[in-house]
Design an enzyme around this catalytic site. Structure first.
Site, PDB file in Angstrom:
ATOM      1  N   CYS A  94       0.814  -1.212   0.000  1.00  0.00           N
ATOM      2  CA  CYS A  94       0.000   0.000   0.000  1.00  0.00           C
ATOM      3  C   CYS A  94       0.856   1.275   0.000  1.00  0.00           C
ATOM      4  O   CYS A  94       1.458   1.586  -1.016  1.00  0.00           O
ATOM      5  CB  CYS A  94      -1.005  -0.046   1.145  1.00  0.00           C
ATOM      6  SG  CYS A  94      -2.381   1.081   0.869  1.00  0.00           S
ATOM      7  N   HIS A 193      -2.997  -5.488   2.690  1.00  0.00           N
ATOM      8  CA  HIS A 193      -2.392  -5.208   3.995  1.00  0.00           C
ATOM      9  C   HIS A 193      -2.295  -6.435   4.895  1.00  0.00           C
ATOM     10  O   HIS A 193      -2.836  -7.496   4.593  1.00  0.00           O
ATOM     11  CB  HIS A 193      -3.278  -4.208   4.751  1.00  0.00           C
ATOM     12  CG  HIS A 193      -2.969  -2.789   4.433  1.00  0.00           C
ATOM     13  ND1 HIS A 193      -1.808  -2.184   4.817  1.00  0.00           N
ATOM     14  CD2 HIS A 193      -3.681  -1.857   3.768  1.00  0.00           C
ATOM     15  CE1 HIS A 193      -1.826  -0.931   4.418  1.00  0.00           C
ATOM     16  NE2 HIS A 193      -2.950  -0.704   3.769  1.00  0.00           N
TER      17      HIS A 193
HETATM   18  N1  GLN Z   1      -1.868   6.940   1.866  1.00  0.00           N
HETATM   19  C1  GLN Z   1      -2.179   6.006   0.881  1.00  0.00           C
HETATM   20  C2  GLN Z   1      -3.593   6.028   0.335  1.00  0.00           C
HETATM   21  O1  GLN Z   1      -4.556   6.303   1.064  1.00  0.00           O
HETATM   22  C3  GLN Z   1      -1.813   4.642   1.429  1.00  0.00           C
HETATM   23  C4  GLN Z   1      -2.717   4.167   2.523  1.00  0.00           C
HETATM   24  C5  GLN Z   1      -2.320   2.849   3.090  1.00  0.00           C
HETATM   25  O2  GLN Z   1      -1.150   2.471   3.138  1.00  0.00           O
HETATM   26  N2  GLN Z   1      -3.335   2.154   3.591  1.00  0.00           N
HETATM   27  O3  GLN Z   1      -3.748   5.757  -0.831  1.00  0.00           O
END
Ligand code: GLN
Length: 243
Positions: A94, A193
């Site tokens: 992510c 994740h």
């Molecule tokens: N900040 C990024 C987004 O919202 C990654 C978020 C995350 O790692 N869950 O796209």
């Protein structure tokens, strides 16, 4: 045999228990009698690619990604690029995945110039893409990967890279082109994740095999009893297939 894992920014990028993926990599090596040593590299600490056989970067919100921009400037960017070009496997999740790309324009208009090690870019959208999801994995034909995504960034791949797979349920890279994640050299970038590897032990073993083969020239991982992991996987797969 021994594998040296680098956990990049473990104290900054660790959403939804992303560190569990490192524990999974370590444990599946130990169960097979293979030694493993994990080192964290965070803000202000040097990253020396020759010290590692496998790198992991977890997810983080826009705030954490912005905090890391200064640290990534200069040497660290060059070293991460060199490590990737040298074929060191990277699992990036992510926010960590987004950081390997060219840039990220957040939903509220901030422009982050990232490492540019892999040919893709990300643009924030007002609507978040959240939920359990499922995708194929081109490295593991016939396998369905189950995961959890939560991002506002929409990632678009360039012509020199391939996706990790095709979205079967959920959003993946952008909710538009049905691609999920990225594959380039030995980089595995994904929006999935937390318990990605515990719930998808085949993917964990595949990444370990890539790392061990790169280091030792060959690798035949001993099979493990994956009944608990497979139960968790099948439960989520059948739940998503009913949707
Ligand atoms: N900040 C990024 C987004 O919202 C990654 C978020 C995350 O790692 N869950 O796209």
């Amino acid at each position: 045999m021994e594998l040296r894992i680098c956990h990049l920014y473990p104290d900054v990028l660790n959403l939804y228990g992303d560190r569990g993926n490192v524990i999974c990599l370590e444990q599946r090596l130990r169960w097979r009698g293979i030694s493993v040593e994990t080192s964290g590299v965070s803000i202000g600490q040097p990253f020396c690619p020759e010290n590692y056989d496998l790198c992991f970067i977890g997810g983080g919100q826009d705030f954490e990604q912005e905090v890391l921009l200064a640290d990534l400037k200069g040497e660290k960017t060059q070293q991460i690029k060199a490590a990737i070009e040298d074929g060191i496997p990277f699992l990036a999740i992510c926010g960590g995945y987004q950081m390997l790309g060219q840039s990220y324009k957040t939903w509220d208009g901030h422009q982050f110039d990232f490492i540019g090690a892999v040919d893709f870019y990300t643009v924030g959208s007002a609507q978040r893409m959240i939920g359990n999801y499922m995708f194929t994995c081109e490295d593991l034909p016939g396998t369905k990967i189950v995961g959890f995504e939560n991002h506002s960034g929409k990632t678009y791949l360039g012509p020199s890279v391939k996706p990790m797979g095709k979205v079967l349920k959920g959003y993946g890279n952008n909710g538009e082109d049905k691609t999920e994640g990225v594959r380039y050299q030995n980089v595995f970038g994904t929006y999935s994740h937390g318990c990605l590897l515990p719930k998808n032990p085949q993917l964990c073993d595949y990444i370990l095999t890539v790392a061990l083969t790169r280091k030792y020239g060959q690798c035949q991982l001993q099979p493990l009893d994956d009944s608990l992991e497979n139960n968790a996987h099948h439960y989520m797969q059948s739940r998503l297939e009913r949707q």
